[in-house]
Design a protein around this motif. Structure first.
Motif, short mmCIF file in Angstrom:
data_model
loop_
_atom_site.label_atom_id
_atom_site.label_comp_id
_atom_site.label_asym_id
_atom_site.label_seq_id
_atom_site.Cartn_x
_atom_site.Cartn_y
_atom_site.Cartn_z
N TYR A 176 -1.78 -43.21 -0.92
CA TYR A 176 -1.01 -42.58 -1.98
C TYR A 176 -1.94 -42.02 -3.05
CZ TYR A 176 3.25 -44.76 -0.19
OH TYR A 176 4.30 -45.12 0.60
N GLY A 177 -1.63 -40.82 -3.52
CA GLY A 177 -2.41 -40.24 -4.60
C GLY A 177 -1.64 -39.14 -5.30
N LYS A 178 -2.32 -38.50 -6.24
CA LYS A 178 -1.72 -37.42 -7.02
C LYS A 178 -2.50 -36.14 -6.81
CE LYS A 178 -0.49 -40.43 -10.95
NZ LYS A 178 -0.68 -40.62 -12.40
N ILE A 179 -1.81 -35.02 -7.04
CA ILE A 179 -2.44 -33.70 -7.09
C ILE A 179 -1.82 -32.94 -8.26
CG2 ILE A 179 -2.98 -33.55 -4.62
CD1 ILE A 179 -0.49 -31.79 -4.28
N PRO A 180 -2.50 -31.92 -8.78
CA PRO A 180 -1.87 -31.09 -9.82
C PRO A 180 -0.56 -30.49 -9.30
CG PRO A 180 -4.22 -30.62 -9.66
CD PRO A 180 -3.88 -31.49 -8.49
#
Length: 354
Positions: A176-180
């Motif tokens: 799991y992670g984030k991106i703009p």
């Protein structure tokens, strides 16, 4: 009446809010030393089920303030192949919100913070005719009328109360992670999946300020020690495993940050049990894979339903029995749907029959 709640996650805090609104004494005990100790994910999807539950347990002003932080995605699930050729579209009815998990937790905590004690690990409980006593690792014992296990998939309450209830691996691991948010171009849906060979899947879901980006695969296809890898190593691993995929997907992964691995597990449905002064809600009893987007919504619904049952003012055991009857039926039904979706779209192991 006094209600003891083990676990200050979303379900436990929502229950505390609902009980507080109903004028019921509640004390919440959380094993973590603060709300920020563990990473559990970022964006959450709220459907009508979760929205209605939050509306009932939160004070109107707090709900309105939280609602202003939410994002409304296109009400559909879309699946692409690695070239971004469309494979499936499922249109959803009803209301749908994309929200930040921590923002919701902070909103729930705001009105019940004084009821929560951190760093209290439950080690057992004793049930008598007129009360239940929760025991903790520091030697403390707290008596009340009801003990609620809202302590998640590794529930200490469930292990002691229902030792025959099983939680099993799905065979899948997700990073799991984030991106703009702007990188999720054309993917402003309830959920977007890009499905590749070998059950490799990239999932994307925007919120107001960012988009979550996940990568899932069969556990045997991933190296050991994922939790020891750096962010750069995790990005490099997934870039290798998505070699040849559409450039948009590759650009999303290249800007991945705050990535962490999580083994996906699921509860195995069991028959109803004899009602007592101990009960459960959410992942403590019906944990499921994210393939139906239902886990958080059902935990919130459980919290709202249990609050209403205890606030009704009738005899305690029939109220708990009514709550459990509905919670067991709907919760395990969702476990089965999640498992079926996970097997179809993600390569999840079949759900054991018992």
């Amino acid at each position: 009446m006094k209600v003891i709640v083990a676990g200050a996650g979303l379900g436990g805090l929502a229950l505390a809010c609902g009980l507080r609104r109903a004028g019921i004494d509640v004390a919440v005990y959380e094993r973590d030393r603060s709300p920020l100790v563990r990473r559990q994910g970022y964006r959450l999807h709220l459907s009508d089920v979760g929205i209605d539950a939050l509306t009932s347990v939160m004070v109107p002003e707090r709900w309105a303030a939280f609602l202003a932080t939410a994002h409304t995605p296109s009400p559909r699930f879309v699946r692409f192949d690695p070239t971004l050729e469309e494979l499936d579209i499922v249109e959803h009815g009803g209301r749908h919100l994309s929200i930040d998990r921590r923002t919701l937790r902070d909103a729930l905590l705001a009105d019940v913070a004084e009821t929560v004690t951190y760093g209290k690990r439950l080690t057992g409980f004793r049930v008598a005719a007129d009360q239940v006593t929760a025991c903790f690792d520091d030697g403390a014992a707290v008596a009340g009328d009801v003990l609620v296990g809202a302590d998640g998939i590794n529930s200490a309450v469930r292990r002691r109360y229902l030792p025959h209830a099983r939680v099993v691996g799905t065979g899948l691991v997700q990073l799991y992670g984030k991106i703009p948010a702007e990188r999720a171009e054309g993917m402003d849906n309830v959920f977007t999946a890009i499905s590749g060979p070998g059950h490799r899947t990239v999932g994307v879901a925007p919120t107001r300020d960012y988009a979550t980006c996940s990568f899932g695969a069969r556990a045997e296809d991933l190296p050991s020690g994922l939790h020891l890898m750096t962010q750069e190593q995790l990005r490099s691993l997934v870039m290798d495993m998505t070699d040849g995929w559409h450039p948009l997907v590759r650009r999303m992964i290249a800007q991945w940050h705050e990535v962490f691995p999580l083994e996906l597990r699921t509860s195995v449905p069991i028959p109803p049990w004899r009602t007592s002064r101990v009960t459960l809600l959410g992942d403590a009893v019906h944990a499921m894979s994210p393939a139906a987007g239902a886990g958080a919504n059902l935990a919130l619904r459980d919290a709202a339903a249990l609050s209403a049952a205890l606030a009704h003012g009738g005899p305690l055991m029939p109220a708990l029995r009514s709550y459990e009857r509905d919670m067991i039926a709907s919760g395990f039904a969702a476990v089965r749907v999640s498992a079926a979706n996970g097997a179809r779209f993600l390569g999840q192991d079949p759900l054991p029959s018992s």
